[in-house]
Scaffold this active site. Sequence first.
Site, short mmCIF file in Angstrom:
data_model
loop_
_atom_site.label_atom_id
_atom_site.label_comp_id
_atom_site.label_asym_id
_atom_site.label_seq_id
_atom_site.Cartn_x
_atom_site.Cartn_y
_atom_site.Cartn_z
N CYS A 87 24.93 5.63 -10.14
CA CYS A 87 24.64 6.34 -9.01
C CYS A 87 23.22 7.13 -8.74
O CYS A 87 22.49 6.98 -7.88
CB CYS A 87 25.54 7.35 -8.53
SG CYS A 87 26.18 8.45 -9.59
N HIS A 125 28.56 12.49 -9.18
CA HIS A 125 28.01 11.42 -8.28
C HIS A 125 26.92 12.08 -7.33
O HIS A 125 27.04 13.16 -7.09
CB HIS A 125 28.94 10.82 -7.22
CG HIS A 125 28.88 9.82 -6.61
ND1 HIS A 125 28.21 8.42 -7.02
CD2 HIS A 125 28.81 9.79 -5.20
CE1 HIS A 125 28.22 7.66 -5.92
NE2 HIS A 125 28.31 8.31 -4.79
N ASP A 140 24.88 5.58 0.88
CA ASP A 140 25.14 5.79 -0.68
C ASP A 140 25.17 4.24 -1.25
O ASP A 140 25.78 3.20 -0.74
CB ASP A 140 26.45 5.95 -1.14
CG ASP A 140 27.13 6.19 -2.35
OD1 ASP A 140 26.19 6.07 -3.26
OD2 ASP A 140 28.12 6.98 -2.56
#
Length: 300
Positions: A87, A125, A140
Amino acid sequence: MLGLVLEAWGLFMSNVAGISPTLAAYLARIGLAGAPSVDGCGLAAMQAAHRQTIAFENLSVRLGDAVQCDSASAFAKLVTAQRGGFCFEHNQLLADMLGEAGFDCRLLLARVLLGNPATIPARTHCLLLAELADGPWIADAGFGGSYAPPMPLIDGALAQSGDGAHHRLTRMDDAGALAGSFLLERKGPAGSTDGRGAGGAAWEPQYAFDLAPVLPSDLAMGCHWSATHPQSRFTKVTVASLCLPDGFASMVDRQFTSWRMEEAPARRDIADAAEYRELLEVRFGIALGAADIARLPLWD
């Protein structure tokens, strides 16, 4: 050679479309013909193209290689070298490229709840917040467990993704709560997750986040913890995933799974390093040498 080809393509595209060579190379990497419109539709198009082209993976972690999440490192790995990442790499790249396309955005930190016990996990994250003409949106490109589409930052906002899943954004009662200020939830097929999703008709938490400013050092700390800490999922499991327009494909250690809405699920154990290497290249777009595949902690 690949880097030179991408650089030449970027120079050509920038001359034609008036965009930077880095943005042109990125758009070529994700298969978009031009920069997106600066609105929710453009944000959704860019994120979907990114997530359907650039795999989520932690192979560098499992190979013992250093993982950096600064802008130059993320671009070099995910665009020039045509690898994937986790991420912090994905969303740093997406934020940079959205910025070059005219978006006003910044990164946020989140706590992953999907598949986690009841205890509150660390902020390992990241996602991004984009300020659009109709208000703030979240996006995202780096949630490896499932696909989470861009959504307006509104209490009760709803969205549906191409895999048939529904998504809900909820403002928590206590803005100062440890978990965060907002909760992103999902309900939909378990097959369109990496195996951590229970699926079904109940809402399932994905992650919680707040809107506090995030410094590059905060991102570097989260990236370092995720890549090195013994309690991190990424130091224990070898994963790769790729979102499909109507489904999801993943490899978790030696199990390959592919789920699409109009097809029977495909799931099988991976027999050996040769099959793993072929699946990685054909299904996830990652060409990794046989010597590196052999070094992964997957084989007796």
